[in-house]
Design a protein around this motif. Sequence first.
Motif, PDB file in Angstrom:
ATOM      1  N   GLY A 171       0.923  -1.595   0.219  1.00  0.00           N
ATOM      2  CA  GLY A 171       0.004  -0.022   0.145  1.00  0.00           C
ATOM      3  C   GLY A 171       0.733   1.332  -0.196  1.00  0.00           C
ATOM      4  N   GLN A 172       0.485   2.224   0.765  1.00  0.00           N
ATOM      5  CA  GLN A 172       1.000   4.060   1.002  1.00  0.00           C
ATOM      6  C   GLN A 172       2.707   3.735   1.032  1.00  0.00           C
ATOM      7  N   PHE A 173       3.378   2.430   2.154  1.00  0.00           N
ATOM      8  CA  PHE A 173       4.211   1.977   2.574  1.00  0.00           C
ATOM      9  C   PHE A 173       5.269   2.131   1.771  1.00  0.00           C
ATOM     10  N   LYS A 174       4.994   1.440   0.660  1.00  0.00           N
ATOM     11  CA  LYS A 174       6.112   1.095  -0.915  1.00  0.00           C
ATOM     12  C   LYS A 174       6.517   2.972  -1.110  1.00  0.00           C
ATOM     13  N   ASN A 175       5.839   3.977  -0.864  1.00  0.00           N
ATOM     14  CA  ASN A 175       6.390   5.120  -0.783  1.00  0.00           C
ATOM     15  C   ASN A 175       7.244   5.831  -0.473  1.00  0.00           C
ATOM     16  N   HIS A 176       7.287   5.640   0.796  1.00  0.00           N
ATOM     17  CA  HIS A 176       7.925   5.508   2.402  1.00  0.00           C
ATOM     18  C   HIS A 176       9.894   5.361   2.574  1.00  0.00           C
ATOM     19  N   TRP A 177      10.051   4.496   2.488  1.00  0.00           N
ATOM     20  CA  TRP A 177      10.912   4.092   2.112  1.00  0.00           C
ATOM     21  C   TRP A 177      12.168   4.954   3.058  1.00  0.00           C
ATOM     22  N   LYS A 178      12.535   6.048   2.775  1.00  0.00           N
ATOM     23  CA  LYS A 178      12.600   7.043   3.047  1.00  0.00           C
ATOM     24  C   LYS A 178      13.325   7.509   4.406  1.00  0.00           C
ATOM     25  N   ALA A 179      12.174   7.610   4.486  1.00  0.00           N
ATOM     26  CA  ALA A 179      11.759   8.449   5.798  1.00  0.00           C
ATOM     27  C   ALA A 179      11.080   6.935   6.947  1.00  0.00           C
ATOM     28  N   THR A 180      11.479   5.807   6.398  1.00  0.00           N
ATOM     29  CA  THR A 180      11.224   4.830   7.260  1.00  0.00           C
ATOM     30  C   THR A 180      12.467   4.384   7.473  1.00  0.00           C
ATOM     31  N   PHE A 181      13.387   4.465   6.261  1.00  0.00           N
ATOM     32  CA  PHE A 181      14.525   3.971   6.794  1.00  0.00           C
ATOM     33  C   PHE A 181      15.579   4.632   7.734  1.00  0.00           C
ATOM     34  N   LEU A 182      14.672   6.099   7.482  1.00  0.00           N
ATOM     35  CA  LEU A 182      15.678   7.122   8.696  1.00  0.00           C
ATOM     36  C   LEU A 182      15.485   7.070   9.803  1.00  0.00           C
ATOM     37  N   SER A 183      14.529   6.862  10.166  1.00  0.00           N
ATOM     38  CA  SER A 183      14.180   6.482  11.701  1.00  0.00           C
ATOM     39  C   SER A 183      15.099   5.160  12.411  1.00  0.00           C
ATOM     40  N   LEU A 184      15.221   4.631  11.487  1.00  0.00           N
ATOM     41  CA  LEU A 184      15.847   3.567  12.043  1.00  0.00           C
ATOM     42  C   LEU A 184      17.356   3.464  12.091  1.00  0.00           C
ATOM     43  N   LYS A 185      18.184   4.579  11.119  1.00  0.00           N
ATOM     44  CA  LYS A 185      19.297   4.803  11.066  1.00  0.00           C
ATOM     45  C   LYS A 185      19.409   5.732  12.165  1.00  0.00           C
ATOM     46  N   GLN A 186      18.239   7.087  12.697  1.00  0.00           N
ATOM     47  CA  GLN A 186      18.708   7.534  13.682  1.00  0.00           C
ATOM     48  C   GLN A 186      18.311   6.990  14.906  1.00  0.00           C
ATOM     49  N   LYS A 187      17.611   6.044  15.322  1.00  0.00           N
ATOM     50  CA  LYS A 187      17.940   5.045  16.270  1.00  0.00           C
ATOM     51  C   LYS A 187      19.168   4.209  16.555  1.00  0.00           C
ATOM     52  N   VAL A 188      19.883   3.627  15.589  1.00  0.00           N
ATOM     53  CA  VAL A 188      20.923   3.006  15.553  1.00  0.00           C
ATOM     54  C   VAL A 188      21.978   3.707  15.698  1.00  0.00           C
ATOM     55  N   GLU A 189      22.535   4.982  15.359  1.00  0.00           N
ATOM     56  CA  GLU A 189      23.248   5.678  15.765  1.00  0.00           C
ATOM     57  C   GLU A 189      22.876   6.209  16.785  1.00  0.00           C
ATOM     58  N   SER A 190      21.821   6.211  17.820  1.00  0.00           N
ATOM     59  CA  SER A 190      21.893   6.788  19.352  1.00  0.00           C
ATOM     60  C   SER A 190      22.326   6.212  20.141  1.00  0.00           C
ATOM     61  N   LEU A 191      22.647   4.458  19.839  1.00  0.00           N
ATOM     62  CA  LEU A 191      23.149   3.776  20.353  1.00  0.00           C
ATOM     63  C   LEU A 191      24.475   4.074  20.367  1.00  0.00           C
ATOM     64  N   GLY A 192      25.670   4.701  19.917  1.00  0.00           N
ATOM     65  CA  GLY A 192      26.464   5.222  19.748  1.00  0.00           C
ATOM     66  C   GLY A 192      27.436   3.590  19.753  1.00  0.00           C
TER      67      GLY A 192
END
Length: 504
Positions: free
Chosen positions: A354-375
Motif C-alpha cells: 500500500g502506501q508504505f512502498k512510497n515512504h522508504w526514505k522516512a522508514t529507513f531514516l527512523s531506523l538509522k537515527q535509532k541505530v546511531e543513538s545507540l553509539g
Amino acid sequence: MNQFLNSNCNSNRPTPKPWPLKKPSHRSPLLSLSLLTLLFSLLFFLSYYSLTPNYHISPSTKTPNSQCPISQLAQKFLWYAPHSGFSNQLSEFKNAILMAAILNRTLIVPPVLDHHAVALGSCPKFRVSDPNKIRVDVWNHAVELLRTGRYVSMADIIDISSLVSSSVIQTIDFRVFASLWCGVKDFDCFNESNEQSSLFDSLKKCGSLLSGPNGNVDKCVHAVGEDCRTTVWTYQIGEKDGVLDSFQPDEQLKRKKKISYVTRRRDVYQTLGPSSAAESATLLAFGSLFTSPYRGSELYIDIHEAPRDQRIQSLIKKIEFLHFVPEILSAGKEFADKNINAHFLCAQLRLLDGQFKNHWKATFLSLKQKVESLGQSPLPIHIFVMTDLPEGNWTGSYLGDLARDSHHFKLHSLREEDELVIKTSKKVVAARHSLRFAFVPESMGGLKKRCPSERLPDVLLFIEEAVCSCASLGFVGTVGSTIAESVELMRKFGTCASQSLTAL
C-alpha cells in the motif's frame, strides 16, 4: 452477493412458423389479455422456483422460529464480518467481544482471514462495501479456508481463555456454528475431492442467509444494515439516542459523490437489545465492526467506558490488550533467548504494501537515527529485522548497508521454513484453543479430532511480534503500520518477561 446458480433459459425450440391468416375472432379482447397474463405469470412462477437456491430457511420475513436451523439451542448468537489484515481483524474481534457482552449474545469466533481477502473501503469517504455483501464475502472465504485446509480460528492465535473461563463472554467456533446452521455433520475434516464439491457449494448457499438479501427473518436472523456511513454505536453515554454525530459528509463530497448519508449516534443496547426488533432473533449479524478515531469522533463504535455497567467497564479494560496464545509467546521468547542471546534492537519495516512502498526514505531514516543513538560498541549491535522486503532485495538500501557491516552489526530474522516456526505452527494446531474453550454441543464431539489433510497455519508474523516485544534495546516501527502499533502495545503491557534477558 454471489450468485449461486446461473441458468440459461434458452431452449432449442425450432423457429416458429408465421401465424396463418385467420378470420377476425369474435372473442373478447379482455379475455385474450387475461389468458396471456395468466400464461406469463405461470412461466415466471415456475422459473423463479427452479432458479432459487433451496436454503434451510424460507426467504419469507415471517418464518416461524421452528424453521430456524439453530432454534433448538438456548443461546442467541452474534456474527460479524472481519476484513483486511490481521491487525484490523484483531481490532474488530475486540469490538465483537464488547458487542456480544453488551447484548448478552454468544460470539461466533471467525477464522483468521487471508491478508486483504475481504476489503471494507473507506469510512471517511463514505465509500464502503454494503453490510450484506461483506457478510457473504467473509462467509464464502471462511468456507474456502476450510476447503483448502488452511483454517485457523482467531481464538487459536489470540488468548481469550480468561474471558471465557470467567464467563465474561461465551463463544462458539465458526465451524461449530456453521455445522449447526447448515446441518452438516463431520464438518471438521474436509478435502478438495470432487465428491465434496457439492458440499462446499451448499455451505456457501446456506451462508447467504446471513447477508440479508431477503430482509430479516422473523425470530431467526436480524441482519444489521447500519454501517459507518450512517451510524456510530454508543452505550450508556447519556445523550439522546439518534442525535447527529459531529462528523458528517461535507457539501463538496455530497455533490461530488452524489451521496445523502446522515450519520447518527445510536445506543446499541436500545437499538439491538431487549425490547428491540432485533432482540427476538436467534442470530444477530453485523457487517464490519472496524472503527477508528476520526476528526473528534469515531468512525463506527464509540464505546470507551461504561461507568453505569461495571461488568462492561471491566471488560473494556481487559480487551484493551489481548495477547497471543502461550505457544506463540513462548516461541518469541525462545528465539530471543537462544538464537539472539544478547540485548537487541527490533526493526519493523513495512516497505512493499500500500502506501508504505512510497515512504522508504522516512522508514529507513527512523531506523538509522535509532541505530546511531545507540553509539559505538566494541561488540556488534544485534538487530532483529521483521520486514516484507525479501533479503535478496536489501542491496542498495540501508538494510543492505547494515548487513555488510558485520563488524558493527549482527542482523537476525525468521523465515517460514525455520524449524521454530514450523514447530510452533504444529503446537498451535494441536492446542485447538478455539474448540477447547468454546461451546461445542455433545453431538459434535468429532470436531476435536485432527485431520490429516489440515495444513499448518502461517504463524510467522505473530512470532516476529513476540520477538520484538522482547527487544531490550528498543523498537523502531513503520509509521502508520498497525503491526507497529501491535508491537508497541505488547511492549507497553510487558508481554515478554524482562527477566529472561537480564542475566545475559
